[in-house]
Scaffold this motif. Structure first.
Motif, PDB file in Angstrom:
ATOM      1  N   GLN A   1       0.842  -1.201   0.000  1.00 11.50           N
ATOM      2  CA  GLN A   1       0.000   0.000   0.000  1.00 11.50           C
ATOM      3  C   GLN A   1       0.874   1.247   0.000  1.00 11.50           C
ATOM      4  OE1 GLN A   1      -4.069   0.529   2.073  1.00 11.50           O
ATOM      5  NE2 GLN A   1      -2.609   1.360   3.554  1.00 11.50           N
ATOM      6  N   LEU A   2       0.560   2.156  -0.913  1.00 13.32           N
ATOM      7  CA  LEU A   2       1.303   3.417  -1.038  1.00 13.32           C
ATOM      8  C   LEU A   2       0.331   4.581  -0.928  1.00 13.32           C
ATOM      9  CD1 LEU A   2       3.523   2.461  -4.115  1.00 13.32           C
ATOM     10  CD2 LEU A   2       4.194   2.348  -1.724  1.00 13.32           C
ATOM     11  N   GLN A   3       0.854   5.727  -0.565  1.00 10.46           N
ATOM     12  CA  GLN A   3       0.019   6.931  -0.448  1.00 10.46           C
ATOM     13  C   GLN A   3       0.700   8.121  -1.098  1.00 10.46           C
ATOM     14  OE1 GLN A   3      -0.505   8.842   3.466  1.00 10.46           O
ATOM     15  NE2 GLN A   3      -2.719   8.911   3.083  1.00 10.46           N
ATOM     16  N   LEU A   4      -0.118   8.939  -1.757  1.00  8.59           N
ATOM     17  CA  LEU A   4       0.348  10.197  -2.335  1.00  8.59           C
ATOM     18  C   LEU A   4      -0.563  11.296  -1.828  1.00  8.59           C
ATOM     19  CD1 LEU A   4       2.144  11.810  -4.291  1.00  8.59           C
ATOM     20  CD2 LEU A   4       0.530  11.242  -6.113  1.00  8.59           C
ATOM     21  N   LYS A   5      -0.040  12.143  -0.957  1.00 10.38           N
ATOM     22  CA  LYS A   5      -0.844  13.215  -0.357  1.00 10.38           C
ATOM     23  C   LYS A   5      -0.048  14.508  -0.412  1.00 10.38           C
ATOM     24  CE  LYS A   5      -4.022  13.929   3.501  1.00 10.38           C
ATOM     25  NZ  LYS A   5      -4.566  13.339   4.741  1.00 10.38           N
ATOM     26  N   VAL A   6      -0.444  15.388  -1.313  1.00  7.89           N
ATOM     27  CA  VAL A   6       0.284  16.633  -1.540  1.00  7.89           C
ATOM     28  C   VAL A   6      -0.710  17.779  -1.715  1.00  7.89           C
ATOM     29  CG1 VAL A   6       1.948  17.838  -2.995  1.00  7.89           C
ATOM     30  CG2 VAL A   6       2.148  15.376  -2.683  1.00  7.89           C
ATOM     31  N   LYS A   7      -0.421  18.914  -1.102  1.00 10.33           N
ATOM     32  CA  LYS A   7      -1.249  20.111  -1.276  1.00 10.33           C
ATOM     33  C   LYS A   7      -0.356  21.296  -1.603  1.00 10.33           C
ATOM     34  CE  LYS A   7      -4.892  22.904   0.854  1.00 10.33           C
ATOM     35  NZ  LYS A   7      -5.798  23.068   2.026  1.00 10.33           N
ATOM     36  N   CYS A   8      -0.740  22.044  -2.623  1.00 13.53           N
ATOM     37  CA  CYS A   8       0.051  23.202  -3.053  1.00 13.53           C
ATOM     38  C   CYS A   8      -0.424  24.458  -2.329  1.00 13.53           C
ATOM     39  CB  CYS A   8      -0.076  23.383  -4.563  1.00 13.53           C
ATOM     40  SG  CYS A   8       0.843  24.806  -5.210  1.00 13.53           S
ATOM     41  N   THR A   9       0.521  25.237  -1.838  1.00 10.19           N
ATOM     42  CA  THR A   9       0.215  26.503  -1.162  1.00 10.19           C
ATOM     43  C   THR A   9       1.154  27.588  -1.680  1.00 10.19           C
ATOM     44  OG1 THR A   9       1.739  25.973   0.645  1.00 10.19           O
ATOM     45  CG2 THR A   9      -0.582  25.340   0.924  1.00 10.19           C
ATOM     46  N   ARG A  10       0.815  28.831  -1.380  1.00 13.06           N
ATOM     47  CA  ARG A  10       1.696  29.945  -1.753  1.00 13.06           C
ATOM     48  C   ARG A  10       2.856  30.035  -0.772  1.00 13.06           C
ATOM     49  NH1 ARG A  10      -0.254  33.166  -5.657  1.00 13.06           N
ATOM     50  NH2 ARG A  10      -2.486  33.000  -6.142  1.00 13.06           N
ATOM     51  N   ASN A  11       3.992  30.449  -1.294  1.00 12.37           N
ATOM     52  CA  ASN A  11       5.177  30.612  -0.463  1.00 12.37           C
ATOM     53  C   ASN A  11       5.153  32.006   0.163  1.00 12.37           C
ATOM     54  OD1 ASN A  11       7.663  30.603   0.761  1.00 12.37           O
ATOM     55  ND2 ASN A  11       8.851  30.503  -1.145  1.00 12.37           N
ATOM     56  N   PRO A  12       4.962  32.099   1.469  1.00 11.26           N
ATOM     57  CA  PRO A  12       4.881  33.431   2.093  1.00 11.26           C
ATOM     58  C   PRO A  12       6.192  34.208   2.027  1.00 11.26           C
ATOM     59  CG  PRO A  12       4.969  31.695   3.766  1.00 11.26           C
ATOM     60  CD  PRO A  12       4.820  31.013   2.446  1.00 11.26           C
ATOM     61  N   ARG A  13       7.292  33.498   1.746  1.00 10.34           N
ATOM     62  CA  ARG A  13       8.592  34.166   1.699  1.00 10.34           C
ATOM     63  C   ARG A  13       9.058  34.447   0.274  1.00 10.34           C
ATOM     64  NH1 ARG A  13      11.965  30.653   6.247  1.00 10.34           N
ATOM     65  NH2 ARG A  13      10.524  31.050   8.023  1.00 10.34           N
ATOM     66  N   ALA A  14       8.178  34.285  -0.683  1.00  9.48           N
ATOM     67  CA  ALA A  14       8.557  34.512  -2.089  1.00  9.48           C
ATOM     68  C   ALA A  14       8.809  35.992  -2.343  1.00  9.48           C
ATOM     69  CB  ALA A  14       7.453  34.012  -3.002  1.00  9.48           C
ATOM     70  N   PRO A  15       9.819  36.328  -3.158  1.00 10.19           N
ATOM     71  CA  PRO A  15      10.054  37.732  -3.526  1.00 10.19           C
ATOM     72  C   PRO A  15       8.830  38.324  -4.221  1.00 10.19           C
ATOM     73  CG  PRO A  15      11.916  36.341  -4.148  1.00 10.19           C
ATOM     74  CD  PRO A  15      10.820  35.419  -3.725  1.00 10.19           C
ATOM     75  N   LYS A  16       8.516  39.569  -3.926  1.00 16.70           N
ATOM     76  CA  LYS A  16       7.311  40.197  -4.460  1.00 16.70           C
ATOM     77  C   LYS A  16       7.332  40.338  -5.979  1.00 16.70           C
ATOM     78  CE  LYS A  16       6.195  42.778  -0.277  1.00 16.70           C
ATOM     79  NZ  LYS A  16       5.940  44.124   0.313  1.00 16.70           N
ATOM     80  N   ASP A  17       8.508  40.548  -6.538  1.00 18.04           N
ATOM     81  CA  ASP A  17       8.605  40.753  -7.986  1.00 18.04           C
ATOM     82  C   ASP A  17       8.892  39.460  -8.757  1.00 18.04           C
ATOM     83  OD1 ASP A  17      11.089  40.421  -6.900  1.00 18.04           O
ATOM     84  OD2 ASP A  17      12.086  41.935  -8.163  1.00 18.04           O
ATOM     85  N   SER A  18       8.836  38.327  -8.066  1.00 20.86           N
ATOM     86  CA  SER A  18       9.159  37.052  -8.719  1.00 20.86           C
ATOM     87  C   SER A  18       7.973  36.524  -9.520  1.00 20.86           C
ATOM     88  CB  SER A  18       9.567  36.013  -7.676  1.00 20.86           C
ATOM     89  OG  SER A  18       9.786  34.757  -8.280  1.00 20.86           O
ATOM     90  N   SER A  19       8.300  35.866 -10.644  1.00 19.14           N
ATOM     91  CA  SER A  19       7.276  35.190 -11.453  1.00 19.14           C
ATOM     92  C   SER A  19       7.612  33.712 -11.641  1.00 19.14           C
ATOM     93  CB  SER A  19       7.148  35.871 -12.830  1.00 19.14           C
ATOM     94  OG  SER A  19       8.391  35.811 -13.532  1.00 19.14           O
ATOM     95  N   ASP A  20       8.615  33.257 -10.906  1.00 15.51           N
ATOM     96  CA  ASP A  20       9.054  31.864 -11.005  1.00 15.51           C
ATOM     97  C   ASP A  20       8.195  30.988 -10.096  1.00 15.51           C
ATOM     98  OD1 ASP A  20      10.317  29.457 -11.214  1.00 15.51           O
ATOM     99  OD2 ASP A  20      12.306  30.180 -10.597  1.00 15.51           O
TER     100      ASP A  20
END
Length: 351
Positions: free
Chosen positions: A144-163
């Motif tokens: 038995q295997l499990q895949l549990k992933v949730k995407c969130t915003r990075n609170p420390r991301a640079p404001k001018d970043s588009s990456d």
């Protein structure tokens, strides 16, 4: 009497043992050394003779690839061995996918298919085939295997970043995110085994903030004949050993051109009494392109052939099991097939 039977004795060995590559075709393709076909040759099956002639030479071996020579067998046996490697050596693979949540843009069916093709590192010899009537699975036949992933915003991301790599967390779902959930006593039995995907860098999906995956998977034992995901090899192939014969001395500019007609390392130029002379150094490296036959002044100076009973095997594992183990398992499968056939013959004779 056929043309082959009428051939001079000097040519009979070539007809029996060599495949000849000609300008407009390939000669001596079919095996002809069966009992009674050649006067003066005893081609009846003899176990002691087979033992003397048959051998396996390991040429190269590493973690995932194996190259070896199998000498002294018929093409039918070599091909049976290849097909067993591809389709009849069992492995563990994802069979059932229970999707509790999938808010990514990938449809459930596509995602399930991608998961099914991920190679799972688990020794199939330690598991049993699952009972078709068993819907749940047990510790002896299911992983038995499990895949549990949730995407969130990075609170420390640079404001001018588009990456996306800087803006989001867990936006790339890889096979390394798949975790093993032991069933029953598996945690103790397989404490030293690192059960999970062979490769951790296989991209499964891309997510954006708010999207998530919550999936449970069941791996079972199976063979490639049922589905390609169970095949333990990325490739398993063989070729006949090339044989290149120079019919006369080739010198100077012709020698240079001859060298360029073959793969690197096949022909080398040697200095003999101040002259450049072509020599066959390693015919094994040749790809049998027959490029030399395009040169009118060279094609009659070289004889291209392949040794009929010398097979160069290349086995590349998917990483589930080492290639040497796969070869051993394939031999065991072939042995069991032969034993089953003999049992059926005995049963038929008794009837």
């Amino acid at each position: 009497m056929t043309a082959k039977m009428a051939a001079p004795m000097s040519n009979v060995d070539e007809i029996r043992d060599r495949v000849i590559l000609g300008e407009f075709g390939v000669k001596n393709v079919h095996t002809t050394d069966y009992p009674g076909n050649y006067p003066g040759y005893d081609d009846t099956w003899d176990m002691e003779k087979f033992k003397r002639n048959f051998k396996i030479d390991i040429v190269h071996a590493d973690e995932n690839t194996l190259e070896f020579d199998m000498i002294g067998i018929d093409a039918a046996i070599a091909n049976a061995f290849r097909r067993i490697l591809l389709a009849e050596v069992p492995t563990m693979a994802i069979e059932k996918v229970f999707i509790y949540n999938n808010t990514s843009i990938i449809q459930d069916e596509i995602l399930s298919h991608r998961l099914g093709l991920v190679p799972i590192k688990a020794d199939p010899r330690l598991f049993e085939y699952i009972n078709s009537e068993d819907q749940e699975g047990t510790e002896i036949d299911t992983i038995q295997l499990q895949l549990k992933v949730k995407c969130t915003r990075n609170p420390r991301a640079p404001k001018d970043s588009s990456d996306p790599k800087e803006l989001y967390l867990n936006h790339m779902v890889y096979s390394g995110d798949i975790k093993w959930l032991p069933i029953g006593n598996q945690a103790d039995v397989f404490a030293d085994a690192k059960i999970g995907p062979v490769h951790e860098d296989i991209l499964l999906a891309q997510l954006r903030p708010g999207q998530e995956l919550d999936i449970v998977m069941h791996c079972v034992k199976g063979i490639g004949k049922d589905h390609a995901k169970f095949s333990p090899v990325a490739t398993a192939s063989y070729r006949l050993l090339p044989e290149i014969t120079l019919l006369q001395t080739i010198e100077g500019e012709q020698a240079e051109r001859l060298k360029r007609c073959f793969s690197p390392g096949v022909i080398e130029i040697q200095n003999v009494n101040g002259k450049k002379v072509a020599k066959v150094v390693n015919s094994r490296l040749d790809t049998c392109s027959r490029e030399v036959l395009r040169h009118d002044d060279l094609k009659n100076l070289v004889k291209l052939g392949r040794v009929r009973d010398h097979f160069i095997f290349s086995v590349e594992s998917t990483g589930i099991l080492p290639p040497d183990v796969l070869v051993t398992e394939a031999i065991n499968v072939l042995i069991s097939k032969c034993q089953k056939f003999l049992t059926e013959l005995d049963a038929a004779e008794m009837d």
